[in-house]
Design an enzyme around this catalytic site. Structure first.
Site, PDB file in Angstrom:
ATOM      1  N   CYS A  89      -2.705  12.937   2.262  1.00 33.22           N
ATOM      2  CA  CYS A  89      -2.110  12.123   3.330  1.00 33.22           C
ATOM      3  C   CYS A  89      -1.118  12.926   4.163  1.00 33.22           C
ATOM      4  CB  CYS A  89      -1.431  10.905   2.738  1.00 33.22           C
ATOM      5  SG  CYS A  89      -2.518  10.007   1.631  1.00 33.22           S
ATOM      6  N   HIS A 338      -2.969   3.609   8.278  1.00 32.93           N
ATOM      7  CA  HIS A 338      -2.871   4.910   7.610  1.00 32.93           C
ATOM      8  C   HIS A 338      -4.240   5.601   7.543  1.00 32.93           C
ATOM      9  CE1 HIS A 338      -1.506   8.031   5.029  1.00 32.93           C
ATOM     10  NE2 HIS A 338      -1.569   7.432   3.877  1.00 32.93           N
TER      11      HIS A 338
HETATM   12  C1  COA Z   1      -4.736  -3.000  -0.572  1.00 29.64           C
HETATM   13  C2  COA Z   1      -6.229  -2.824  -0.408  1.00 29.64           C
HETATM   14  C3  COA Z   1      -6.858  -2.491  -1.758  1.00 29.64           C
HETATM   15  C4  COA Z   1      -6.832  -4.126   0.131  1.00 29.64           C
HETATM   16  O1  COA Z   1      -8.198  -3.954   0.346  1.00 29.64           O
HETATM   17  P1  COA Z   1      -9.223  -5.187   0.131  1.00 29.64           P
HETATM   18  O2  COA Z   1      -8.871  -5.884  -1.122  1.00 29.64           O
HETATM   19  O3  COA Z   1     -10.609  -4.673   0.255  1.00 29.64           O
HETATM   20  O4  COA Z   1      -8.925  -6.107   1.334  1.00 29.64           O
HETATM   21  P2  COA Z   1      -9.948  -6.466   2.491  1.00 29.64           P
HETATM   22  O5  COA Z   1     -10.300  -5.264   3.257  1.00 29.64           O
HETATM   23  O6  COA Z   1     -11.053  -7.278   1.890  1.00 29.64           O
HETATM   24  O7  COA Z   1      -9.075  -7.389   3.420  1.00 29.64           O
HETATM   25  C5  COA Z   1      -8.805  -8.749   3.165  1.00 29.64           C
HETATM   26  C6  COA Z   1      -7.765  -9.219   4.144  1.00 29.64           C
HETATM   27  O8  COA Z   1      -6.519  -8.593   3.866  1.00 29.64           O
HETATM   28  C7  COA Z   1      -6.092  -7.806   4.964  1.00 29.64           C
HETATM   29  N1  COA Z   1      -5.585  -6.564   4.425  1.00 29.64           N
HETATM   30  C8  COA Z   1      -6.294  -5.556   3.860  1.00 29.64           C
HETATM   31  N2  COA Z   1      -5.471  -4.604   3.436  1.00 29.64           N
HETATM   32  C9  COA Z   1      -4.218  -4.985   3.738  1.00 29.64           C
HETATM   33  C10 COA Z   1      -2.965  -4.411   3.548  1.00 29.64           C
HETATM   34  N3  COA Z   1      -2.828  -3.221   2.946  1.00 29.64           N
HETATM   35  N4  COA Z   1      -1.874  -5.080   3.995  1.00 29.64           N
HETATM   36  C11 COA Z   1      -2.009  -6.274   4.596  1.00 29.64           C
HETATM   37  N5  COA Z   1      -3.197  -6.884   4.796  1.00 29.64           N
HETATM   38  C12 COA Z   1      -4.289  -6.240   4.372  1.00 29.64           C
HETATM   39  C13 COA Z   1      -7.317  -7.603   5.810  1.00 29.64           C
HETATM   40  O9  COA Z   1      -6.974  -7.443   7.170  1.00 29.64           O
HETATM   41  C14 COA Z   1      -8.084  -8.844   5.576  1.00 29.64           C
HETATM   42  O10 COA Z   1      -7.572  -9.882   6.383  1.00 29.64           O
HETATM   43  P3  COA Z   1      -8.556 -10.895   7.147  1.00 29.64           P
HETATM   44  O11 COA Z   1      -9.323 -11.576   6.045  1.00 29.64           O
HETATM   45  O12 COA Z   1      -7.615 -11.782   7.869  1.00 29.64           O
HETATM   46  O13 COA Z   1      -9.393 -10.019   8.001  1.00 29.64           O
HETATM   47  C15 COA Z   1      -6.510  -1.661   0.576  1.00 29.64           C
HETATM   48  O14 COA Z   1      -5.954  -1.982   1.817  1.00 29.64           O
HETATM   49  C16 COA Z   1      -5.944  -0.353   0.090  1.00 29.64           C
HETATM   50  O15 COA Z   1      -6.517   0.287  -0.778  1.00 29.64           O
HETATM   51  N6  COA Z   1      -4.785   0.089   0.632  1.00 29.64           N
HETATM   52  C17 COA Z   1      -4.122   1.285   0.189  1.00 29.64           C
HETATM   53  C18 COA Z   1      -4.678   2.484   0.872  1.00 29.64           C
HETATM   54  C19 COA Z   1      -4.154   3.746   0.276  1.00 29.64           C
HETATM   55  O16 COA Z   1      -4.014   3.860  -0.933  1.00 29.64           O
HETATM   56  N7  COA Z   1      -3.872   4.748   1.107  1.00 29.64           N
HETATM   57  C20 COA Z   1      -3.419   6.023   0.670  1.00 29.64           C
HETATM   58  C21 COA Z   1      -2.013   5.957   0.292  1.00 29.64           C
HETATM   59  S1  COA Z   1      -1.393   7.466  -0.387  1.00 29.64           S
END
Ligand code: COA
Ligand code: ZN
Lengths: 390, 132
Positions: A89, A338
């Protein structure tokens, strides 16, 4: 007196962040590059830009490596020497660092640095696996530890050692979502409440959905030159006056302390020293909030407060956009999004806008000095840059 | 089979198959290296020897993972933690045999071994932690 300018930013570009369906990574990079070219009409990119450094984390997403040449190709910069930097990242924080070194070396007068990642066409499970590649394979990935999991391990340790609360972490999310609403290029433009954040589903306890950054597509870039040439290209350059970069163990488990990122601390110290500044001088900062706990730890590592007081800093509103040290006015990784390889130079882009009065609704008044803090993996790489209005 | 005198991760897991938790110890500076590595990262000496660690320690921190990578999805939610071994070094891994809500920072755990060999590369047996 602050330190002398090392290099100057004369332009910057950012693609829209979000779910950019139907766009390939290099196309997003071309959009960012075009914005940077258009913003700086006195600079002829074909003649002037002499090298390109592009941060890109993973070839798994698009089945595409060799991102340096591909990005130069689509940006219209061939045949410049182009190279990809990879540090998870922090890939484009490192690209920025390389650009600073390249200009300071005297070899190039003008270079472009940037980053790109296209992630949203993959399932969350796949992205979780690809991101985990930035952690230790034999002892972390092999035992099922994910990225949210690593930061959750830090969060648990921080809560246990300092009494940091889930509410304080949620406050980081509420703040950054509030800022994202003011940023038309942010992935999510949606206010959230503390209750919503606290009651969102668990991803890796104690981290919940709203403690996590977004999976995002996007690209970002900056054009750097020698300070003495900056005014040839623009009346409003931003000088980089400090640059820091340090590394730590690839595995979180090998660290002596789990509540701080030593690489972030060391990169901060290097940058502060070079810039002859202290945390008190910083008017606006973009820090690496890949998870809410990471922003709290960043406050402490950057000496915005004492170790353990990061939670209180956000609770007291000090890092709010109207507070003493506005942090993540762009919305941060939490709400702006991100796209991992693009994040480091996207943070620099926000500071560039702030220090040239182009941040519109989220402009911090009279911002003179800014800071960006970019972390790779669970802290195995960190870069910190300090900027001054030109 | 890998040469067992090499201080490699492969050999760490080779010993795990025999239910042994092994570290490389530097003869020069005494550092205990987990994972083992060919050169002491503290003093750069190559004079190392294998030493068997006590399979117990204290839980430094933990989390319960709900969103996993494809390989682990069927296990979620599952707990993982970092353990400070009684002999000094830290080790991360899964925590089994306890309900997640009963896990506490600071609790005593034992290192146990699942000696099933996974079919996929790198075919390392997995150790795990359980309450003592
Ligand atoms: C948190 C996480 C697992 C959620 O993914 P998910 O369970 O597949 O969620 P979805 O993509 O199905 O999204 C479901 C809903 O939540 C929302 N959403 C997804 N991720 C979100 C987040 N991080 N924060 C807020 N809302 C989020 C989506 O917009 C969606 O909303 P909608 O239904 O109104 O469209 C994913 O965002 C993630 O892995 N984030 C971390 C990324 C990361 O680790 N980056 C590197 C860091 S070092
Ligand atoms: Zn040694």
């Amino acid at each position: 007196m602050t330190g002398k300018p090392l290099v100057s930013i004369v332009s910057a570009g950012l693609s829209k962040f979000g779910k950019m369906q139907g766009l390939y990574g290099r196309e997003l990079f071309a959009q960012a590059a075009k914005e940077a070219f258009d913003r700086c009409p006195n600079l002829d990119p074909k003649k002037t830009v002499k090298a390109l450094f592009v941060g890109h984390m993973g070839e798994s997403y698009e089945h595409q490596g060799h991102t340096g040449a591909a990005s130069a190709n689509w940006a219209g910069l061939l045949p410049v020497p182009a190279m990809r930097t990879e540090a998870a990242c922090a890939s484009s924080g490192v690209a920025l660092r390389c650009g600073v070194l390249a200009v300071l070396s005297g070899l190039y007068d003008v270079v472009m640095v940037g980053g790109v990642e296209k992630m949203t066409h993959r399932s969350t499970a796949e992205v979780t696996e690809f991101l985990a590649m930035a952690s230790d394979f034999p002892f972390e990935q092999w035992h099922g530890i994910t990225f949210p999991g690593l930061y959750a391990l830090m969060a648990t340790a921080h809560m246990h050692k300092y009494g940091t609360t889930e509410e304080q972490m949620a406050m980081v999310a509420v703040k950054n979502h509030g800022n994202g609403v003011l940023n038309p290029k942010a992935h999510m433009q949606k206010e959230i409440t503390l209750e919503q954040a606290l009651s969102s589903r668990v991803i890796a306890w104690p981290l919940k959905l709203f403690d996590c950054s977004l999976i995002t597509d996007g690209a970002s870039c900056l054009i750097l030159t020698k300070p003495e040439l900056a005014n040839k290209f623009t009346d409003t350059p931003v000088h980089i006056i400090g640059s820091g970069h340090a590394c730590d163990t690839i595995g979180l488990y090998e660290r002596k302390e789990l509540t701080t990122l030593n690489a972030g601390k060391l990169a901060g110290q290097e940058a502060y020293k070079m810039a002859k500044t202290t945390p008190n001088d910083i008017d606006v900062a973009e820090v690496h909030d890949c998870f809410t706990i990471a922003e709290i730890i960043a406050y402490e590592d950057l000496n915005f407060c004492k170790p353990g007081d990061g939670g209180k800093l956000v609770e007291e509103g000090i890092t709010h956009i109207k507070g003493e040290i506005p942090v993540n006015t762009s919305g941060g990784l939490k709400s702006k999004g991100h796209p991992v390889g693009a994040t480091g130079t996207a943070q620099a882009y926000e500071i560039y806008l702030q220090l040239t009065d182009q941040a519109e609704k989220r402009q911090v008044e009279d911002a003179e000095i800014g800071l960006s803090h970019n972390v790779g993996g669970s802290g195995a790489t960190a870069t910190v840059h300090i900027y001054k209005r030109g | 089979m890998p040469e067992s005198h090499l201080f490699t991760i492969e050999n760490f897991y080779h010993f795990a198959k025999e239910r042994k938790l092994m570290a490389a110890q530097c003869d020069n500076c005494g550092t205990l290296l987990v994972p083992p590595r060919p050169v002491c990262t503290n003093c750069l000496s190559k004079n190392l020897e294998w030493i068997k660690l006590k399979p117990k320690g204290k839980l430094l921190t933990y989390t319960v993972i709900h969103v996993a990578s494809p390989r682990f999805q069927s296990l979620a939610p599952y707990a993982v933690g970092i353990v400070k071994l009684e002999d000094g070094p830290n080790l991360p891994g899964m925590i089994k045999g306890i309900e997640p809500e009963n896990i506490k920072v600071g609790m005593d755990v034992l290192v146990d071994f699942d000696t099933n060999i996974p079919a996929e590369w790198p075919m390392w047996p997995r150790y795990f932690f359980r309450p003592s």
